[in-house]
Design a protein around this motif. Structure first.
Motif, PDB file in Angstrom:
ATOM      1  N   ALA A 124      21.638 -19.225  -2.340  1.00  0.00           N
ATOM      2  CA  ALA A 124      22.012 -18.431  -1.171  1.00  0.00           C
ATOM      3  C   ALA A 124      23.510 -18.146  -1.161  1.00  0.00           C
ATOM      4  CB  ALA A 124      21.601 -19.157   0.108  1.00  0.00           C
ATOM      5  N   ARG A 125      24.324 -19.099  -1.574  1.00  0.00           N
ATOM      6  CA  ARG A 125      25.772 -18.892  -1.597  1.00  0.00           C
ATOM      7  C   ARG A 125      26.151 -17.798  -2.579  1.00  0.00           C
ATOM      8  NH1 ARG A 125      30.967 -19.980  -2.977  1.00  0.00           N
ATOM      9  NH2 ARG A 125      30.726 -20.813  -5.065  1.00  0.00           N
ATOM     10  N   LEU A 126      25.596 -17.858  -3.780  1.00  0.00           N
ATOM     11  CA  LEU A 126      25.934 -16.868  -4.792  1.00  0.00           C
ATOM     12  C   LEU A 126      25.343 -15.494  -4.439  1.00  0.00           C
ATOM     13  CD1 LEU A 126      25.608 -18.947  -8.076  1.00  0.00           C
ATOM     14  CD2 LEU A 126      27.655 -18.392  -6.758  1.00  0.00           C
ATOM     15  N   GLN A 127      24.175 -15.481  -3.803  1.00  0.00           N
ATOM     16  CA  GLN A 127      23.585 -14.210  -3.379  1.00  0.00           C
ATOM     17  C   GLN A 127      24.430 -13.553  -2.293  1.00  0.00           C
ATOM     18  OE1 GLN A 127      19.606 -15.376  -2.352  1.00  0.00           O
ATOM     19  NE2 GLN A 127      18.921 -15.473  -4.469  1.00  0.00           N
ATOM     20  N   PHE A 128      25.035 -14.361  -1.437  1.00  0.00           N
ATOM     21  CA  PHE A 128      25.937 -13.832  -0.420  1.00  0.00           C
ATOM     22  C   PHE A 128      27.103 -13.111  -1.088  1.00  0.00           C
ATOM     23  CE2 PHE A 128      29.725 -14.158   2.218  1.00  0.00           C
ATOM     24  CZ  PHE A 128      29.284 -13.684   3.448  1.00  0.00           C
ATOM     25  N   HIS A 129      27.673 -13.735  -2.117  1.00  0.00           N
ATOM     26  CA  HIS A 129      28.792 -13.116  -2.827  1.00  0.00           C
ATOM     27  C   HIS A 129      28.343 -11.872  -3.587  1.00  0.00           C
ATOM     28  CE1 HIS A 129      32.205 -15.891  -2.210  1.00  0.00           C
ATOM     29  NE2 HIS A 129      31.246 -16.756  -1.946  1.00  0.00           N
ATOM     30  N   ASP A 130      27.135 -11.886  -4.118  1.00  0.00           N
ATOM     31  CA  ASP A 130      26.616 -10.699  -4.801  1.00  0.00           C
ATOM     32  C   ASP A 130      26.512  -9.518  -3.832  1.00  0.00           C
ATOM     33  OD1 ASP A 130      26.417 -12.048  -7.198  1.00  0.00           O
ATOM     34  OD2 ASP A 130      24.273 -12.475  -6.986  1.00  0.00           O
ATOM     35  N   LEU A 131      26.082  -9.791  -2.600  1.00  0.00           N
ATOM     36  CA  LEU A 131      25.972  -8.733  -1.599  1.00  0.00           C
ATOM     37  C   LEU A 131      27.342  -8.168  -1.232  1.00  0.00           C
ATOM     38  CD1 LEU A 131      23.276 -10.151   0.873  1.00  0.00           C
ATOM     39  CD2 LEU A 131      23.053  -8.179  -0.648  1.00  0.00           C
ATOM     40  N   LEU A 132      28.353  -9.031  -1.256  1.00  0.00           N
ATOM     41  CA  LEU A 132      29.694  -8.580  -0.909  1.00  0.00           C
ATOM     42  C   LEU A 132      30.212  -7.501  -1.861  1.00  0.00           C
ATOM     43  CD1 LEU A 132      31.732 -11.790   0.049  1.00  0.00           C
ATOM     44  CD2 LEU A 132      31.149  -9.885   1.542  1.00  0.00           C
ATOM     45  N   VAL A 133      29.797  -7.573  -3.112  1.00  0.00           N
ATOM     46  CA  VAL A 133      30.372  -6.674  -4.119  1.00  0.00           C
ATOM     47  C   VAL A 133      29.377  -5.640  -4.651  1.00  0.00           C
ATOM     48  CG1 VAL A 133      32.005  -8.456  -4.820  1.00  0.00           C
ATOM     49  CG2 VAL A 133      29.843  -8.233  -6.060  1.00  0.00           C
ATOM     50  N   ARG A 134      28.167  -5.638  -4.161  1.00  0.00           N
ATOM     51  CA  ARG A 134      27.129  -4.806  -4.779  1.00  0.00           C
ATOM     52  C   ARG A 134      27.379  -3.307  -4.629  1.00  0.00           C
ATOM     53  NH1 ARG A 134      21.515  -4.287  -1.451  1.00  0.00           N
ATOM     54  NH2 ARG A 134      22.377  -3.487   0.499  1.00  0.00           N
ATOM     55  N   ASN A 135      28.198  -2.904  -3.642  1.00  0.00           N
ATOM     56  CA  ASN A 135      28.482  -1.483  -3.454  1.00  0.00           C
ATOM     57  C   ASN A 135      29.641  -0.989  -4.313  1.00  0.00           C
ATOM     58  OD1 ASN A 135      26.422  -1.218  -1.588  1.00  0.00           O
ATOM     59  ND2 ASN A 135      27.745  -1.628   0.158  1.00  0.00           N
ATOM     60  N   CYS A 136      30.253  -1.878  -5.050  1.00  0.00           N
ATOM     61  CA  CYS A 136      31.323  -1.477  -5.961  1.00  0.00           C
ATOM     62  C   CYS A 136      30.733  -0.594  -7.064  1.00  0.00           C
ATOM     63  CB  CYS A 136      31.993  -2.715  -6.557  1.00  0.00           C
ATOM     64  SG  CYS A 136      33.202  -2.362  -7.836  1.00  0.00           S
ATOM     65  N   GLN A 137      31.419   0.498  -7.380  1.00  0.00           N
ATOM     66  CA  GLN A 137      30.912   1.451  -8.374  1.00  0.00           C
ATOM     67  C   GLN A 137      31.386   1.131  -9.794  1.00  0.00           C
ATOM     68  OE1 GLN A 137      28.634   3.917  -7.462  1.00  0.00           O
ATOM     69  NE2 GLN A 137      28.735   2.652  -5.614  1.00  0.00           N
ATOM     70  N   ASN A 138      32.201   0.094  -9.944  1.00  0.00           N
ATOM     71  CA  ASN A 138      32.717  -0.275 -11.260  1.00  0.00           C
ATOM     72  C   ASN A 138      31.718  -1.203 -11.950  1.00  0.00           C
ATOM     73  OD1 ASN A 138      34.112  -1.358 -13.478  1.00  0.00           O
ATOM     74  ND2 ASN A 138      36.090  -1.142 -12.453  1.00  0.00           N
ATOM     75  N   ALA A 139      30.860  -0.634 -12.785  1.00  0.00           N
ATOM     76  CA  ALA A 139      29.792  -1.405 -13.424  1.00  0.00           C
ATOM     77  C   ALA A 139      30.345  -2.452 -14.385  1.00  0.00           C
ATOM     78  CB  ALA A 139      28.845  -0.469 -14.165  1.00  0.00           C
ATOM     79  N   VAL A 140      31.450  -2.147 -15.036  1.00  0.00           N
ATOM     80  CA  VAL A 140      32.052  -3.107 -15.976  1.00  0.00           C
ATOM     81  C   VAL A 140      32.542  -4.341 -15.224  1.00  0.00           C
ATOM     82  CG1 VAL A 140      33.929  -3.480 -17.617  1.00  0.00           C
ATOM     83  CG2 VAL A 140      32.703  -1.308 -17.614  1.00  0.00           C
ATOM     84  N   LEU A 141      33.202  -4.108 -14.104  1.00  0.00           N
ATOM     85  CA  LEU A 141      33.693  -5.223 -13.289  1.00  0.00           C
ATOM     86  C   LEU A 141      32.540  -6.116 -12.840  1.00  0.00           C
ATOM     87  CD1 LEU A 141      36.332  -4.900 -10.447  1.00  0.00           C
ATOM     88  CD2 LEU A 141      34.346  -6.375 -10.218  1.00  0.00           C
ATOM     89  N   LEU A 142      31.460  -5.507 -12.380  1.00  0.00           N
ATOM     90  CA  LEU A 142      30.312  -6.282 -11.899  1.00  0.00           C
ATOM     91  C   LEU A 142      29.643  -7.060 -13.023  1.00  0.00           C
ATOM     92  CD1 LEU A 142      28.657  -3.767  -9.389  1.00  0.00           C
ATOM     93  CD2 LEU A 142      30.202  -5.679  -8.911  1.00  0.00           C
ATOM     94  N   GLN A 143      29.606  -6.492 -14.221  1.00  0.00           N
ATOM     95  CA  GLN A 143      29.022  -7.186 -15.362  1.00  0.00           C
ATOM     96  C   GLN A 143      29.848  -8.411 -15.731  1.00  0.00           C
ATOM     97  OE1 GLN A 143      26.147  -6.759 -16.941  1.00  0.00           O
ATOM     98  NE2 GLN A 143      26.611  -8.509 -18.269  1.00  0.00           N
TER      99      GLN A 143
END
Length: 210
Positions: A124-143
């Protein structure tokens, strides 16, 4: 016949789940034959998946031993958490949040508060952080973030047993959500960085006492 990429991903998913559950321990040698029998995949895609995990510094290839889960260190922890914090801030600052996004953040925060197992709290903690950044359009950064957070799982095994740690996390998560609701991204980013530094401090204290 399944494509090689699908087989590799099956192996990686299996290993990552073992990491999350604390079943794959640091220093442990990964038995390829046993893993092949367990998940019904030949040794070739297993080696390919392990090579990819090696690139993420999750495991190491050691002569005469094979693939071994990489040892932890305070230096790596410091570098890892500081880097994740900076990347998440970059992602957060380039993101927009709708009312639905904020509702999902609150739901995930509630999931974190209500989780009763170390595995559930970590997820749940890591999923919360994933939600925080999921709208970022930088696919390389997210990877890059995804790969770094996989290694982070080893440092956070057992956190779910510490209620004090999660009380601090809950308060900071709530403050991040409130700042986003007020469209105050700079404040949200500052609290987000504080959150990761609190976790780093906790990790370092645990490693000192180990």
């Amino acid at each position: 016949m399944l494509q090689p990429q699908i087989l590799r991903n099956r192996v990686k998913s299996h290993l990552l789940l073992q990491i999350q559950k604390g079943e794959l321990q640091v220093g442990k040698t990964i038995n390829l034959a046993s893993l092949s029998r367990k998940i019904g995949v030949s040794v070739t895609p297993i080696r390919e998946a392990l090579s990819q995990l090696e690139q993420s510094r999750i495991i190491s290839a050691i002569p005469n031993r094979g693939f071994v889960v990489t040892q932890l260190s305070r230096k790596e922890a410091k570098n890892l958490y500081e880097t994740i914090a900076q990347l998440e801030i970059m992602a957060l600052e380039s993101s927009n949040f709708s009312e639905d996004d904020i509702s999902l953040l609150r739901k995930r925060q509630l999931d974190l508060q209500q989780a009763h197992t170390p595995f559930g709290r970590l997820q749940a903690r890591l999923q919360f952080h994933d939600l925080l950044v999921r709208n970022c359009q930088n696919a390389v950064l997210l990877q890059i973030l995804e790969e770094l957070k996989t290694r982070l799982l080893f440092y956070e095994q057992g956190f779910g047993n510490d209620s004090t740690f999660y009380e601090n996390v809950d308060n900071q998560n709530e403050a991040v959500i409130q700042a986003i609701e007020e469209n105050n991204v700079p404040t949200a980013a500052l609290i987000l960085k504080m959150n990761w530094m609190v976790v780093l401090e906790y990790v370092e204290s645990r490693m000192k006492s180990a």
